[in-house]
Design an enzyme around this catalytic site. Structure first.
Site, short mmCIF file in Angstrom:
data_model
loop_
_atom_site.label_atom_id
_atom_site.label_comp_id
_atom_site.label_asym_id
_atom_site.label_seq_id
_atom_site.Cartn_x
_atom_site.Cartn_y
_atom_site.Cartn_z
N TYR A 33 11.89 -2.56 -13.40
CA TYR A 33 12.92 -1.62 -13.87
C TYR A 33 14.17 -1.74 -13.04
O TYR A 33 14.18 -2.38 -11.98
CB TYR A 33 12.38 -0.19 -13.87
CG TYR A 33 12.26 0.43 -12.49
CD1 TYR A 33 11.29 0.01 -11.58
CD2 TYR A 33 13.14 1.43 -12.08
CE1 TYR A 33 11.20 0.58 -10.33
CE2 TYR A 33 13.05 2.00 -10.81
CZ TYR A 33 12.07 1.57 -9.95
OH TYR A 33 11.98 2.13 -8.71
N LYS A 147 11.00 -5.24 -8.06
CA LYS A 147 11.18 -3.82 -8.42
C LYS A 147 10.25 -3.44 -9.56
O LYS A 147 10.66 -3.29 -10.71
CB LYS A 147 12.65 -3.56 -8.78
CG LYS A 147 13.03 -2.10 -8.77
CD LYS A 147 14.53 -1.94 -8.78
CE LYS A 147 14.98 -0.53 -9.06
NZ LYS A 147 14.54 0.44 -8.07
N GLU A 179 11.47 0.97 4.93
CA GLU A 179 12.55 1.58 4.12
C GLU A 179 12.12 2.98 3.73
O GLU A 179 11.04 3.44 4.11
CB GLU A 179 12.84 0.72 2.88
CG GLU A 179 11.64 0.54 1.97
CD GLU A 179 11.89 -0.43 0.81
OE1 GLU A 179 13.04 -0.60 0.37
OE2 GLU A 179 10.88 -1.00 0.32
N LEU A 204 12.68 -3.57 -0.70
CA LEU A 204 13.46 -3.87 -1.89
C LEU A 204 14.86 -4.31 -1.44
O LEU A 204 15.43 -3.73 -0.52
CB LEU A 204 13.58 -2.63 -2.79
CG LEU A 204 14.28 -2.95 -4.11
CD1 LEU A 204 13.36 -3.73 -5.04
CD2 LEU A 204 14.77 -1.69 -4.80
N1 PMP Z 1 14.02 0.71 -1.69
C1 PMP Z 1 13.22 1.23 -2.64
C2 PMP Z 1 11.75 1.24 -2.39
C3 PMP Z 1 13.76 1.77 -3.82
O1 PMP Z 1 12.95 2.28 -4.77
C4 PMP Z 1 15.17 1.77 -3.98
C5 PMP Z 1 15.80 2.38 -5.20
N2 PMP Z 1 15.48 1.73 -6.36
C6 PMP Z 1 15.97 1.21 -2.98
C7 PMP Z 1 15.36 0.68 -1.85
C8 PMP Z 1 17.46 1.16 -3.12
O2 PMP Z 1 17.86 0.13 -3.99
P1 PMP Z 1 19.18 0.23 -4.84
O3 PMP Z 1 20.31 0.42 -3.87
O4 PMP Z 1 19.26 -1.05 -5.54
O5 PMP Z 1 19.00 1.42 -5.74
#
Ligand code: PMP
Length: 282
Positions: A33, A147, A179, A204
């Protein structure tokens, strides 16, 4: 008023949107997603989100439901049909419906689903108050760079944080922060240097992380990509998280220990402003 949801070629009222019980997203979490923010009727950094979608699909050997330009065209149509000027656009691709079998089905048609969420994303009271986070062991699988929709562990962690009176959790592995449950974790050192974990399969590859890193470096703010411990974070000057839906969000306490004076600091306030000022060109 009901939203218009996109399901495999059709724009339908949300009550009528249906997906097969045999969809592998439902049975195996075999799906990926993306979430993009919408400000002033425009998707923020959407090219980067689509690039990451492609990467997630490639890593799982999953076909795209259609060329990415078509995905983008559907995204635009969704904003129009839902009259969305501010909020979020969620999109999900799964490997599609097939009789239940662990092995990937041959010839299944990937599903593409999208929905919008109207929401004030630019004004968020948490940005003034800051978040309190607890730390929990990172028990997720080791392809966190993909993701996928398997978000149960992050949900469990957010529930635990809530039960303990906190806003969110940071995940820890081998003594280092990986994270946040749904965001990338950062700290600010005494000399103003920003620290966030380096890219690998352990986290991620956040789209907002990348943009903030670029904006910081353009302003001669030093960024170090390396792991840090909970203790280093608790002793940091400031801390924050980044994500496409929350942008730059201050963290003011970790496991009950206040960061700095326990208030939102100037560096993070500044970075949030820079991101929102620059969002229009992303
Ligand atoms: N880490 C994780 C585990 C996440 O779910 C997200 C949000 N989708 C992020 C980092 C941040 O990524 P982004 O800046 O692309 O939303």
């Amino acid at each position: 008023m009901s939203r218009i949801v996109y399901v495999n070629g059709d724009y339908v009222p949300e009550e009528e949107a249906k997906i097969s019980v045999f969809d592998r997203g439902f049975l195996f979490a075999d799906g990926v997603y993306e979430v993009s923010s919408v400000i002033d009727g425009r998707l923020i950094d959407n090219g980067a989100h689509l690039e990451r979608l492609k990467r997630s699909l490639d890593e799982l050997g999953m076909d795209a439901p259609c060329p990415l330009e078509e995905v983008e065209a559907v995204q635009m149509e969704m904003l129009k049909r839902n009259d969305l000027t501010e909020g979020l656009l969620y999109l999900q691709v799964t490997r599609g419906a097939a009789d239940r079998d662990f092995n990937y089905p041959k010839g299944a048609k990937p599903s593409l689903v999208m929905f919008t969420q109207a929401k004030k994303v630019t004004e968020n009271p948490a940005a003034d108050k800051g978040l309190s986070v607890i730390t929990l062991p990172d028990l997720r699988w080791h392809r966190r760079d993909i993701k996928t929709v398997q978000l149960l562990y992050p949900s469990m962690c957010k529930e635990e944080a809530k039960a303990k009176g906190a806003d969110d959790a940071w995940l820890v592995e081998d003594g280092q922060v990986t994270e946040g449950t749904s965001n990338n974790a950062w700290i600010v050192l005494e000399d103003g240097t920003l620290v966030t974990r380096q890219l690998s399969n352990d986290i991620l590859h956040g789209i907002t992380r990348r943009a903030v890193m670029r904006f910081a470096r353009e302003r001669q703010i030093k960024v170090e990509e390396r792991p840090f411990t909970v203790e280093e974070a608790q002793d940091a000057k400031e801390a924050f998280v980044t994500s496409a839906s929350a942008f730059v969000m201050p963290v003011v306490s970790i496991d009950g220990a206040p960061i700095g004076d326990g208030k939102v600091g100037e560096t993070v306030k500044g970075l949030r402003k820079i991101y929102l000022d620059e969002a229009g060109r992303l």
